[in-house]
Enzyme design. Structure first.
Site, PDB file in Angstrom:
ATOM      1  N   HIS A 217       1.739   4.759  -2.733  1.00 29.15           N
ATOM      2  CA  HIS A 217       1.924   6.210  -2.547  1.00 29.15           C
ATOM      3  C   HIS A 217       3.295   6.629  -3.084  1.00 29.15           C
ATOM      4  O   HIS A 217       3.424   7.663  -3.745  1.00 29.15           O
ATOM      5  CB  HIS A 217       1.847   6.568  -1.058  1.00 29.15           C
ATOM      6  CG  HIS A 217       0.505   6.391  -0.443  1.00 29.15           C
ATOM      7  ND1 HIS A 217      -0.658   6.841  -1.029  1.00 29.15           N
ATOM      8  CD2 HIS A 217       0.128   5.810   0.740  1.00 29.15           C
ATOM      9  CE1 HIS A 217      -1.687   6.554  -0.236  1.00 29.15           C
ATOM     10  NE2 HIS A 217      -1.231   5.918   0.836  1.00 29.15           N
TER      11      HIS A 217
ATOM     12  N   HIS B 201       0.844  -1.211   0.000  1.00 26.26           N
ATOM     13  CA  HIS B 201       0.000   0.000   0.000  1.00 26.26           C
ATOM     14  C   HIS B 201       0.875   1.256   0.000  1.00 26.26           C
ATOM     15  O   HIS B 201       0.678   2.169  -0.817  1.00 26.26           O
ATOM     16  CB  HIS B 201      -0.919  -0.024   1.228  1.00 26.26           C
ATOM     17  CG  HIS B 201      -1.719   1.222   1.425  1.00 26.26           C
ATOM     18  ND1 HIS B 201      -3.062   1.310   1.103  1.00 26.26           N
ATOM     19  CD2 HIS B 201      -1.377   2.447   1.910  1.00 26.26           C
ATOM     20  CE1 HIS B 201      -3.500   2.528   1.373  1.00 26.26           C
ATOM     21  NE2 HIS B 201      -2.488   3.246   1.870  1.00 26.26           N
ATOM     22  N   GLU B 202       1.854   1.295   0.906  1.00 22.21           N
ATOM     23  CA  GLU B 202       2.692   2.503   1.010  1.00 22.21           C
ATOM     24  C   GLU B 202       3.489   2.737  -0.265  1.00 22.21           C
ATOM     25  O   GLU B 202       3.666   3.886  -0.695  1.00 22.21           O
ATOM     26  CB  GLU B 202       3.636   2.397   2.218  1.00 22.21           C
ATOM     27  CG  GLU B 202       2.936   2.317   3.564  1.00 22.21           C
ATOM     28  CD  GLU B 202       1.905   3.410   3.782  1.00 22.21           C
ATOM     29  OE1 GLU B 202       2.088   4.530   3.270  1.00 22.21           O
ATOM     30  OE2 GLU B 202       0.886   3.128   4.445  1.00 22.21           O
TER      31      GLU B 202
ATOM     32  N   HIS C  57      -5.212   7.706  -2.151  1.00 24.65           N
ATOM     33  CA  HIS C  57      -6.125   6.696  -1.610  1.00 24.65           C
ATOM     34  C   HIS C  57      -7.303   6.451  -2.546  1.00 24.65           C
ATOM     35  O   HIS C  57      -7.754   7.350  -3.249  1.00 24.65           O
ATOM     36  CB  HIS C  57      -6.634   7.132  -0.238  1.00 24.65           C
ATOM     37  CG  HIS C  57      -5.659   6.843   0.849  1.00 24.65           C
ATOM     38  ND1 HIS C  57      -5.541   7.600   1.978  1.00 24.65           N
ATOM     39  CD2 HIS C  57      -4.717   5.863   0.970  1.00 24.65           C
ATOM     40  CE1 HIS C  57      -4.592   7.101   2.751  1.00 24.65           C
ATOM     41  NE2 HIS C  57      -4.071   6.056   2.152  1.00 24.65           N
TER      42      HIS C  57
END
Lengths: 385, 82
Positions: free
Chosen positions: A123, A119-120, A129
């Site tokens: 980014h 997930h990170e 998101h």
């Protein structure tokens, strides 16, 4: 995305070795989690990731507690698990993990580092998101089995809108090269281009369960359904099981071992998680079929009788997993001993104690003990169409 | 009359959450009522993002969602890092 075309302007992105490892996992487990988390994105883009053993990398990775020098202090256990910075110089791209959390390698007790890191790194590469609950980029953590994880389509669309898809073919290759430090890893994989199954009646090649999740096979693709997502995720079979055949004839899960068996032509493969077991593929004759059987149409493990039924043309066999051999008295005619499902079966599976036999674009929900067809339904209903 | 289970501590927690993840900014004038409206607006934004019932008030479901484990990056794209 963050908008304004916020992305790396290059396809080779560097990431750092980890200086302060979390004590929750072994260093090898942390390194493996980080590598696989980057691989999630490399599989569907032209991006490659190179690990630096010294100096400043694009994505600097660290574990830290509370205030850690970036004006975004962590908050102790639970709450915020990690954060990462969008692509830009200096702190841009960096990923920080809250070391007050309990990170795990694959256990659902604690937070799976692979899932948090994947997930990170979204980014770090330029994704914001998502409002899609099934997306990896949804801001709330939810457990998924890392062994069966497939990047959801919402995330694939997002990252490919920034970097495009992987042009290198539909194979997955992970190579470990050498650098002056001897510690450089490059990962390349192709992004799947997937047909729309909802536009016409779908005929399944095979269906299997795996750890409570369902996999529907059609040509070189699979649709992966889990309790976490109302819409099945689509991907290439090869991106899920790199050593599997391009397409499959039949598949089933042996609940005793948790292994999945895939059949194609006169061969079959056995997988533990995503890993093929040694000495596979084997020939159908090794399974107990006569050499005259060229392929298996469908397979399903029937938990109520602890037997696996295997369908070939208009007959079926019964396999005893405990004894690892075919039961005597088989094959039997499908229409005579399993009345109500026709003469042939394309795919079969068990779901919540009920058997489903698929033929063409339709399938029959079946009560095995009573040998009765309960309902007829369309295959596509399982795909969220 | 339904009694709210939301405590003063919960309200403080919610305010901090909205500041962090939904760009809630402090009202300069403490006597202005705009602060409450702004909080309500941000609560509505948050409820919309997470698919909750949009009430603009801090209810149990909203509070429960705020307390779930999450990523520390703001959910609003405009909240950029500098």
């Amino acid at each position: 995305t963050f908008g304004d075309g916020l992305k790396w302007s290059k396809n080779t992105v560097t990431y750092s070795r980890i200086v302060d490892y979390t004590p929750d996992l072994s260093q090898a487990e942390v390194d493996d989690s980080i590598r696989r988390a980057l691989e999630v994105w490399a599989k569907v883009t032209p991006l490659t990731f190179t690990k630096l053993t010294s100096g400043t990398a694009d994505i600097m990775i660290s574990f830290a507690r509370l205030s850690h020098g970036d004006n975004y202090p962590f908050d102790g256990p639970d709450g915020t698990l990690a954060h990462a910075f969008a692509p830009s110089p200096d702190i841009g791209g960096d990923a920080h993990f809250d070391d007050d959390e309990t990170f795990t390698f694959r256990s659902s007790t604690g937070y799976v580092l692979f899932l948090v890191a994947a997930h990170e790194f979204g980014h770090s590469l330029g994704l914001s998101h998502s409002e899609d609950r099934s997306a990896l980029m949804y801001p709330l953590y939810s457990y998924k089995d890392p062994d069966t994880f497939v990047l959801p389509q919402d995330d694939v669309r997002g990252i490919q809108s920034l970097y495009g898809s992987n042009p290198s073919g539909d194979t997955t290759t992970t190579t470990t090269g050498s650098s002056p430090s001897g510690d450089t890893t490059t990962t390349t994989t192709q992004a799947p281009t997937i047909p729309d199954v909802c536009s016409s009646p779908v005929e399944f090649d095979a269906v299997t369960t795996l750890k409570g999740e369902m996999f529907f096979f059609k040509d070189s693709y699979l649709w992966h359904s889990s309790s976490q997502s109302s819409t099945p995720q689509k991907s290439l079979i090869s991106s899920f099981w790199p050593n599997a055949p391009t397409s499959v004839d039949a598949a089933y899960e042996n609940p005793g071992t948790g292994n999945v068996l895939l059949f194609k032509g006169n061969q079959y493969w056995q997988f533990r998680g995503k890993t093929v077991l040694p000495d596979y593929p084997k020939r159908l004759s090794d399974f107990g079929f006569p050499s005259s059987v060229p392929k298996v149409d469908a397979a399903v493990h029937v938990s109520s009788i602890s037997r696996t039924l295997l369908f070939v043309n208009n007959k079926y066999w019964s396999y005893n997993e405990g004894w690892r051999r075919m039961d005597r008295g088989y094959p039997k005619f499908i229409h005579r001993h399993l009345p109500g499902i026709g003469h042939r079966v394309d795919a079969a599976f068990e779901n919540r104690g009920q058997l489903y036999f698929s033929s063409g674009s339709r399938q029959t929900e079946y009560h095995y003990q009573r040998r009765r067809a309960l309902h007829t339904l369309m295959n596509y209903l399982w795909l969220g169409c | 009359v339904p009694v709210s289970k939301v405590t003063v501590q919960d309200e403080g927690f919610a305010k901090g959450y909205l500041k962090r993840f939904f760009n809630l900014t402090e009202e300069k004038d403490p006597l202005s009522r705009k602060g409450a409206d702004r909080m309500s607006k941000k609560l509505s934004e948050m409820q919309k993002f997470f698919g909750l019932r949009i009430t603009g008030t801090l209810d149990d479901n909203t509070l429960e969602m705020m307390k779930k484990p999450r990523c520390g990056v703001a959910d609003e794209n405009i909240a950029r890092y500098s």
